[in-house]
Design a protein around this motif. Sequence first.
Motif, short mmCIF file in Angstrom:
data_model
loop_
_atom_site.label_atom_id
_atom_site.label_comp_id
_atom_site.label_asym_id
_atom_site.label_seq_id
_atom_site.Cartn_x
_atom_site.Cartn_y
_atom_site.Cartn_z
N PRO A 330 -28.25 16.70 22.00
CA PRO A 330 -28.37 15.81 20.83
C PRO A 330 -28.52 14.34 21.21
O PRO A 330 -29.05 13.55 20.43
CB PRO A 330 -27.07 16.08 20.06
CG PRO A 330 -26.12 16.62 21.08
CD PRO A 330 -26.94 17.39 22.04
N TYR A 331 -28.04 13.97 22.40
CA TYR A 331 -28.17 12.57 22.83
C TYR A 331 -29.63 12.17 23.05
O TYR A 331 -29.96 10.99 23.10
CB TYR A 331 -27.38 12.36 24.13
CG TYR A 331 -27.85 13.23 25.27
CD1 TYR A 331 -28.90 12.83 26.10
CD2 TYR A 331 -27.26 14.46 25.51
CE1 TYR A 331 -29.34 13.64 27.13
CE2 TYR A 331 -27.69 15.28 26.53
CZ TYR A 331 -28.73 14.86 27.34
OH TYR A 331 -29.16 15.66 28.37
N ALA A 332 -30.53 13.18 23.20
CA ALA A 332 -31.93 12.88 23.45
C ALA A 332 -32.69 12.47 22.20
O ALA A 332 -33.79 11.93 22.29
CB ALA A 332 -32.62 14.10 24.07
N LEU A 333 -32.11 12.69 21.05
CA LEU A 333 -32.78 12.31 19.82
C LEU A 333 -32.73 10.80 19.64
O LEU A 333 -31.76 10.15 20.05
CB LEU A 333 -32.12 13.01 18.62
CG LEU A 333 -32.16 14.54 18.67
CD1 LEU A 333 -31.43 15.12 17.46
CD2 LEU A 333 -33.59 15.04 18.73
N PRO A 334 -33.73 10.20 19.06
CA PRO A 334 -33.75 8.73 18.92
C PRO A 334 -32.61 8.25 18.03
O PRO A 334 -32.24 8.90 17.05
CB PRO A 334 -35.12 8.45 18.29
CG PRO A 334 -35.51 9.73 17.64
CD PRO A 334 -34.93 10.82 18.47
N ARG A 335 -32.06 7.09 18.37
CA ARG A 335 -30.96 6.49 17.62
C ARG A 335 -31.35 5.11 17.12
O ARG A 335 -32.16 4.42 17.75
CB ARG A 335 -29.69 6.38 18.49
CG ARG A 335 -29.19 7.73 19.00
CD ARG A 335 -28.09 7.55 20.04
NE ARG A 335 -27.59 8.82 20.51
CZ ARG A 335 -26.54 9.46 19.99
NH1 ARG A 335 -25.89 8.90 18.97
NH2 ARG A 335 -26.15 10.62 20.47
N VAL A 336 -30.74 4.71 16.05
CA VAL A 336 -30.94 3.38 15.48
C VAL A 336 -29.65 2.59 15.66
O VAL A 336 -28.58 3.02 15.21
CB VAL A 336 -31.32 3.45 13.99
CG1 VAL A 336 -31.49 2.05 13.42
CG2 VAL A 336 -32.61 4.25 13.81
N ASN A 337 -29.73 1.43 16.31
CA ASN A 337 -28.55 0.60 16.57
C ASN A 337 -28.12 -0.11 15.28
O ASN A 337 -28.85 -0.94 14.74
CB ASN A 337 -28.87 -0.42 17.66
CG ASN A 337 -27.62 -1.16 18.12
OD1 ASN A 337 -26.51 -0.88 17.65
ND2 ASN A 337 -27.80 -2.09 19.05
N THR A 338 -26.93 0.23 14.80
CA THR A 338 -26.42 -0.37 13.55
C THR A 338 -25.25 -1.31 13.80
O THR A 338 -24.59 -1.75 12.86
CB THR A 338 -25.98 0.73 12.58
OG1 THR A 338 -24.96 1.53 13.20
CG2 THR A 338 -27.16 1.61 12.18
N ALA A 339 -24.95 -1.67 15.07
CA ALA A 339 -23.84 -2.59 15.38
C ALA A 339 -24.17 -4.00 14.90
O ALA A 339 -25.33 -4.42 14.91
CB ALA A 339 -23.56 -2.58 16.87
N GLN A 340 -23.13 -4.74 14.49
CA GLN A 340 -23.34 -6.09 14.00
C GLN A 340 -23.68 -7.01 15.16
O GLN A 340 -23.07 -6.97 16.23
CB GLN A 340 -22.07 -6.58 13.30
CG GLN A 340 -22.23 -7.95 12.66
CD GLN A 340 -20.98 -8.35 11.90
OE1 GLN A 340 -19.99 -7.61 11.91
NE2 GLN A 340 -21.01 -9.51 11.26
N ALA A 341 -24.68 -7.83 14.98
CA ALA A 341 -25.12 -8.74 16.04
C ALA A 341 -24.05 -9.80 16.28
O ALA A 341 -23.46 -10.35 15.35
CB ALA A 341 -26.44 -9.40 15.65
#
Length: 365
Positions: A330-341
Motif C-alpha cells: 500500500p505504500y506504493a500508492l501515490p500520496r498527497v501531503n496534507t501537513a501544514q506548511a
Amino acid sequence: MENVLRPLIVFGTALVLTLVIGWATDRLLRKADERNHDTPLWGLLRRGRIPYQLVLCTALLRGSYDQAQLLERHQVALGRTLTLVLIGSAAWMAIRIASAVVETTYSRYARAHRDPARVRRVRTQVELIMRVVSAIVIVVAAASMLLTFPEMRAAGASLLASAGLLGIVAGVAAQSTLSNLFAGLQIAFGDMVRIGDTVVVDGEWGTVEEITLTFLTVRTWDERRITMPVSYFTSKPFENWSRGTPQMTGIVYWHLDHRAPVEAMRERLRDILRACPAWDGRAYNLVVTDTTPNTIQVRALVTAKDADDIWTARVAVREQMITWLTEHHPYALPRVNTAQAATAATAATNQVPLQKRYADHQAGN
C-alpha cells in the motif's frame, strides 16, 4: 356474356400458367440446391420467385389483353400499365439474380481463403459492386418506363440537346455527392478500410459496420453508430487497427510513489499475463518512464492477437496490479501531503532543539 367470360378466361389462364410454371421452376431450383450443397446459388435464386412469377403473369397478360378485348375503352392505359409493371418486375428479378450470383462468388472466395483481412476486403468490394449494379438497373428501368410515354420520346431531342449544360449544372450542384461516390469506389478497390475493421475516428474507437457509395457507419464499443461521408477517409488521417496483421501491443500506465517495488511489479505482471487468456505470449515489459516530485510513471507493455484481446489484456493487467499493490504494497500508492506548511519563524525555533540534540550526541561519543 362473352364480354364477361373472355376477360375471366384470360386472367384465369394467365394466373394458372404463372402458378404452374413458378411452382415447377421453384421445384427444379430446390432439387438443384439439394444436390449441390457446396454452392448456395440455387437456394439464393429461389428468393427471386416473386418477381419471376410477376414477370410471367404480366408478360402473359401483356401479350393477350388486346386479342381478348379486355377493357376496350381503356386498352391503351391498360397496355401501358402492364408494360410499366413488366419493366419494374424485370428489373426487380435482374437485381435478385445479380445478388445471387455475387453472393455465391463471395461465399466461394471466403471458403477458399483463410486470411480474414482479404475476405473483408472482398466483402466490401462485393457489396459496393452490388449497389452500383442495383443503381444501374434501377436507372435503366426508370428510363425505359419514361420512354413508354410518347410525350417523353418527343422531348428526347431537346433533352439530349441540353444534356451538356445540364451535366455542368448537375456536376457543380452535386459536387459533394460525386466526391463521396468516387471516394466510395476508391475505398472499395484501394483497400483503405474494410467492413469489420477496427478503426479510431475522431477519438472514437469502433468497428466498421457498413460501407456504401456515399457514407460509412462505425459501431462503437458502447453500441452507438457514427455515420460519416466516405470522403472523410480519403481526405483525413484515421487509425485502422486491422490494417496489415491484426496483432497489437497495448500500454498500461500507473502513477505510483517513489518507493514502489518495480522489480516485484515485473514479476507480478508476468504472473498476471500467464493467467490471462487474451495474452498471446509474444512479449511483455514494465519500466519507469517518467518521474515527478511526488510520483513516478510506470508503463507496462502487453501483446495480443487482435484489438478485442488487447483491450481485455490491458483491463486485466490494470485491475489486478492495482489490487495487488493495495493488498501487499500500500505504500506504493501515490500520496498527497496534507501537513501544514511551516513558517520561517517556526522553522528557526525547531532548529535550536535539533542542534542541541546533535551537540549532545557528539559530546557523548
